[in-house]
Design a protein around this motif. Structure first.
Motif, PDB file in Angstrom:
ATOM      1  N   ILE A 196       0.817  -1.217   0.000  1.00 58.67           N
ATOM      2  CA  ILE A 196       0.000   0.000   0.000  1.00 58.67           C
ATOM      3  C   ILE A 196       0.854   1.273   0.000  1.00 58.67           C
ATOM      4  N   LEU A 197       1.892   1.288   0.820  1.00 62.72           N
ATOM      5  CA  LEU A 197       2.703   2.500   0.971  1.00 62.72           C
ATOM      6  C   LEU A 197       3.973   2.497   0.133  1.00 62.72           C
ATOM      7  N   GLY A 198       4.392   1.315  -0.318  1.00 62.93           N
ATOM      8  CA  GLY A 198       5.608   1.212  -1.111  1.00 62.93           C
ATOM      9  C   GLY A 198       6.854   1.120  -0.244  1.00 62.93           C
ATOM     10  N   ASN A 199       8.011   1.236  -0.901  1.00 57.55           N
ATOM     11  CA  ASN A 199       9.293   1.165  -0.211  1.00 57.55           C
ATOM     12  C   ASN A 199       9.610   2.519   0.415  1.00 57.55           C
ATOM     13  N   LEU A 200       9.628   2.573   1.740  1.00 61.39           N
ATOM     14  CA  LEU A 200       9.797   3.848   2.432  1.00 61.39           C
ATOM     15  C   LEU A 200      11.253   4.258   2.590  1.00 61.39           C
ATOM     16  N   ILE A 201      12.171   3.328   2.394  1.00 61.98           N
ATOM     17  CA  ILE A 201      13.590   3.629   2.621  1.00 61.98           C
ATOM     18  C   ILE A 201      14.070   4.751   1.707  1.00 61.98           C
ATOM     19  N   LYS A 202      13.583   4.763   0.480  1.00 61.83           N
ATOM     20  CA  LYS A 202      14.063   5.787  -0.457  1.00 61.83           C
ATOM     21  C   LYS A 202      13.600   7.190  -0.090  1.00 61.83           C
ATOM     22  N   TYR A 203      12.656   7.262   0.855  1.00 62.63           N
ATOM     23  CA  TYR A 203      12.215   8.577   1.330  1.00 62.63           C
ATOM     24  C   TYR A 203      12.874   8.950   2.658  1.00 62.63           C
ATOM     25  N   GLY A 204      13.779   8.091   3.128  1.00 63.73           N
ATOM     26  CA  GLY A 204      14.489   8.372   4.373  1.00 63.73           C
ATOM     27  C   GLY A 204      13.856   7.776   5.610  1.00 63.73           C
ATOM     28  N   LEU A 205      12.909   6.849   5.413  1.00 61.19           N
ATOM     29  CA  LEU A 205      12.223   6.214   6.536  1.00 61.19           C
ATOM     30  C   LEU A 205      12.652   4.747   6.632  1.00 61.19           C
ATOM     31  N   LYS A 206      13.471   4.437   7.619  1.00 64.25           N
ATOM     32  CA  LYS A 206      13.934   3.071   7.821  1.00 64.25           C
ATOM     33  C   LYS A 206      13.085   2.383   8.882  1.00 64.25           C
ATOM     34  N   ARG A 207      12.784   1.116   8.631  1.00 66.68           N
ATOM     35  CA  ARG A 207      11.989   0.362   9.591  1.00 66.68           C
ATOM     36  C   ARG A 207      12.890  -0.282  10.650  1.00 66.68           C
ATOM     37  N   PRO A 208      12.414  -0.388  11.896  1.00 66.74           N
ATOM     38  CA  PRO A 208      13.178  -1.093  12.929  1.00 66.74           C
ATOM     39  C   PRO A 208      13.326  -2.571  12.583  1.00 66.74           C
ATOM     40  N   LYS A 209      14.340  -3.207  13.143  1.00 60.99           N
ATOM     41  CA  LYS A 209      14.528  -4.640  12.925  1.00 60.99           C
ATOM     42  C   LYS A 209      13.389  -5.443  13.559  1.00 60.99           C
ATOM     43  N   MET A 210      12.906  -4.972  14.670  1.00 56.70           N
ATOM     44  CA  MET A 210      11.786  -5.622  15.347  1.00 56.70           C
ATOM     45  C   MET A 210      10.478  -5.236  14.660  1.00 56.70           C
ATOM     46  N   GLY A 211       9.581  -6.197  14.487  1.00 57.63           N
ATOM     47  CA  GLY A 211       8.313  -5.937  13.819  1.00 57.63           C
ATOM     48  C   GLY A 211       7.436  -4.965  14.594  1.00 57.63           C
ATOM     49  N   PRO A 212       6.410  -4.367  13.939  1.00 58.91           N
ATOM     50  CA  PRO A 212       5.596  -3.327  14.581  1.00 58.91           C
ATOM     51  C   PRO A 212       4.848  -3.781  15.825  1.00 58.91           C
ATOM     52  N   MET A 213       4.247  -4.971  15.785  1.00 60.98           N
ATOM     53  CA  MET A 213       3.493  -5.432  16.950  1.00 60.98           C
ATOM     54  C   MET A 213       4.424  -5.916  18.065  1.00 60.98           C
ATOM     55  N   GLU A 214       5.525  -6.555  17.697  1.00 64.58           N
ATOM     56  CA  GLU A 214       6.491  -6.987  18.705  1.00 64.58           C
ATOM     57  C   GLU A 214       7.097  -5.765  19.396  1.00 64.58           C
ATOM     58  N   LEU A 215       7.389  -4.723  18.626  1.00 62.06           N
ATOM     59  CA  LEU A 215       7.945  -3.497  19.184  1.00 62.06           C
ATOM     60  C   LEU A 215       6.954  -2.858  20.152  1.00 62.06           C
ATOM     61  N   LYS A 216       5.675  -2.902  19.793  1.00 58.67           N
ATOM     62  CA  LYS A 216       4.626  -2.361  20.648  1.00 58.67           C
ATOM     63  C   LYS A 216       4.555  -3.132  21.959  1.00 58.67           C
ATOM     64  N   VAL A 217       4.613  -4.458  21.871  1.00 56.81           N
ATOM     65  CA  VAL A 217       4.516  -5.304  23.066  1.00 56.81           C
ATOM     66  C   VAL A 217       5.738  -5.122  23.963  1.00 56.81           C
ATOM     67  N   VAL A 218       6.925  -5.084  23.362  1.00 56.96           N
ATOM     68  CA  VAL A 218       8.171  -5.041  24.135  1.00 56.96           C
ATOM     69  C   VAL A 218       8.467  -3.659  24.709  1.00 56.96           C
ATOM     70  N   THR A 219       8.285  -2.620  23.899  1.00 53.00           N
ATOM     71  CA  THR A 219       8.677  -1.271  24.328  1.00 53.00           C
ATOM     72  C   THR A 219       7.510  -0.315  24.531  1.00 53.00           C
ATOM     73  N   GLY A 220       6.335  -0.669  24.049  1.00 50.55           N
ATOM     74  CA  GLY A 220       5.196   0.235  24.136  1.00 50.55           C
ATOM     75  C   GLY A 220       5.161   1.278  23.039  1.00 50.55           C
ATOM     76  N   LYS A 221       6.135   1.247  22.122  1.00 48.76           N
ATOM     77  CA  LYS A 221       6.197   2.231  21.048  1.00 48.76           C
ATOM     78  C   LYS A 221       5.173   1.895  19.970  1.00 48.76           C
ATOM     79  N   THR A 222       4.279   2.827  19.718  1.00 51.67           N
ATOM     80  CA  THR A 222       3.182   2.608  18.778  1.00 51.67           C
ATOM     81  C   THR A 222       3.618   2.898  17.344  1.00 51.67           C
ATOM     82  N   PRO A 223       3.274   2.033  16.388  1.00 50.03           N
ATOM     83  CA  PRO A 223       3.589   2.348  14.996  1.00 50.03           C
ATOM     84  C   PRO A 223       2.784   3.551  14.519  1.00 50.03           C
ATOM     85  N   VAL A 224       3.338   4.264  13.562  1.00 53.13           N
ATOM     86  CA  VAL A 224       2.637   5.414  12.981  1.00 53.13           C
ATOM     87  C   VAL A 224       1.559   4.896  12.034  1.00 53.13           C
ATOM     88  N   LEU A 225       0.356   5.399  12.188  1.00 51.36           N
ATOM     89  CA  LEU A 225      -0.742   5.040  11.285  1.00 51.36           C
ATOM     90  C   LEU A 225      -0.915   6.175  10.289  1.00 51.36           C
TER      91      LEU A 225
END
Length: 426
Positions: free
Chosen positions: A266-295
């Protein structure tokens, strides 16, 4: 109020120090968490007092949010216990609609907070087995102090009680432009044609950047670290609901993999716009650190079109510009610090067993709501309104059970005393 009486002091409101016994719990905070707890206690038949430092309920929503804000999650996962949103509300209610809902909620459950009561300290008195909460309130002519005494204390000041303002070289000493926190930002209208640096790439940073672009400003957004960006909806279905449904049947790693595939489609490859994804997946990151993914609600379209620039970390500010870590220099008119919030619990709660130094309970969800000696926490789960609602239900049931047992015991004692008096008279 029917559920408290004066221990010391007179009826003269000019007294500087008064003590009040609360015949039930004291709830600190009249945001969604505090209101939900109060409503559940009301349903359990337990009296309570709500203390609020502002002059209104939900002050974060009423005073520290931008005009275009809407709930990022569907209304059915954001409603409070025992009262759904009105049926005619849209799937993602607006800021004004959510505030109206909260005010109706307070009215329905007869929740009347003590406004302008700023808690200075709260400590447990081991000798008496009671909590002592000291507050101060000010008017145009005087400052009054109060002490509330109770058996149960509910901390409902929330995860976002105080804004976080980072120290950045030159920002406060050299930069001549406007500097505000996102809690002070209302609309991009006043920034039309101006260059604005948005510091932070969470949901607030993305939405402020989107609003600035919609008002023909020239926003640049600082992205220092990796971030998960997910579409708010997939084929008309909330990404949050999809993830919750998948997590019932699939392992967390697989849910994350599926979400990232959908995001890429849906959003395409975000890296070319300067947005790198964390190594940990979005839901795992939420569970482990409480950090919410951007919607994403439209910011990515502005980033792809170049209407919002992504820039790296900041090195320092000077009079009219900022130098970035990669050597770029940007001319600026204003800075919006979308740098988030923090809990303020450590500044007033004199307790170290339940809460950590960061202001969050030490025990993880779902056991973070109950401490020792009648201390409770509502709304610190990092799981939004759903987590706050679960806390409220648990807290009210726990206190309600004790309340009913003690009420029965008192009634039995009164019955026995009355029976003995009857025999004596006879």
């Amino acid at each position: 109020m029917e559920n408290m009486f004066r221990l010391m002091g007179s009826e003269d409101f000019s007294d500087r120090r008064r003590s009040i016994w609360v015949n039930g719990p004291v709830i600190i905070g009249a945001g969604p968490s505090g209101l939900a707890t109060a409503a559940c206690l009301r349903d359990e038949g337990v009296p309570f007092v709500v203390l609020e430092r502002a002059e209104c309920i939900a002050s974060l929503w009423q005073k520290r949010t931008y005009d275009r804000l809407k709930l990022h999650l569907p209304k059915k996962v954001c409603q409070l216990p025992k009262m759904p949103f009105p049926e005619d509300y849209p799937e993602y209610p607006t800021k004004r609609q959510f505030i109206d809902y909260l005010e109706s909620y307070a009215t329905r459950f007869n929740i009347n907070p003590q406004f302008n009561e700023c808690v200075q300290s709260a400590r447990y008195d081991k000798t008496s087995g009671l909590w002592r909460i000291k507050t101060s309130s000010s008017s145009a002519t005087s400052v009054s102090e109060m002490e509330y005494i109770c058996r149960w204390l509910v901390v409902a000041t929330g995860e976002n009680a105080e804004r976080v303002v980072p120290e950045i070289d030159g920002l406060t000493t050299e930069f001549n432009g406007e500097v505000i926190h996102s809690c002070e930002y209302k609309s991009g209208e006043k920034y039309r044609g101006k260059s604005v640096l948005v510091v932070g790439c969470g949901n607030s940073g993305m939405e402020v950047s989107l609003d600035l672009a919609n008002h023909d400003a020239n926003p640049s957004m600082v992205v220092r670290s990796s971030v998960h960006v997910l579409p708010r909806e997939v084929l008309g279905k909330s990404s949050f609901e999809i993830s919750m449904m998948l997590m019932k049947w699939l392992p967390l790693w697989l849910v994350d993999k599926l979400l990232l595939i959908l995001a890429w489609l849906i959003l395409g490859n975000l890296i070319k716009y300067g947005l790198k994804r964390p190594k940990m997946g979005p839901m795992e990151l939420k569970v482990v650190t409480g950090k919410t993914p951007v919607l994403d609600i439209g910011a990515m379209e502005k980033i792809r079109s170049g209407q919002v620039d992504i820039v790296p970390g900041i090195k320092r500010f000077s009079r009219n510009h900022v130098e970035l870590v990669d050597g770029q220099i940007l001319d600026l008119d204003a800075v919006v610090l979308a740098t988030g919030y923090r809990s303020n619990v450590p500044s007033w709660l004199q307790e170290s067993d339940m809460f950590s130094k960061n202001g969050f309970p030490k025990s993880p969800f779902p056991n973070a709501w109950k401490g020792k000696s009648g201390l409770y926490a509502a709304g610190f789960t990092r799981k939004g309104m759903a987590g706050a609602s679960a806390d409220a239900v648990n807290i009210a049931k726990d206190i309600g059970n004790v309340w009913r047992e003690e009420t029965k015991r008192v009634q039995k004692i009164r019955t026995r005393v009355g029976h003995r008096r009857c025999i004596s008279i006879a």
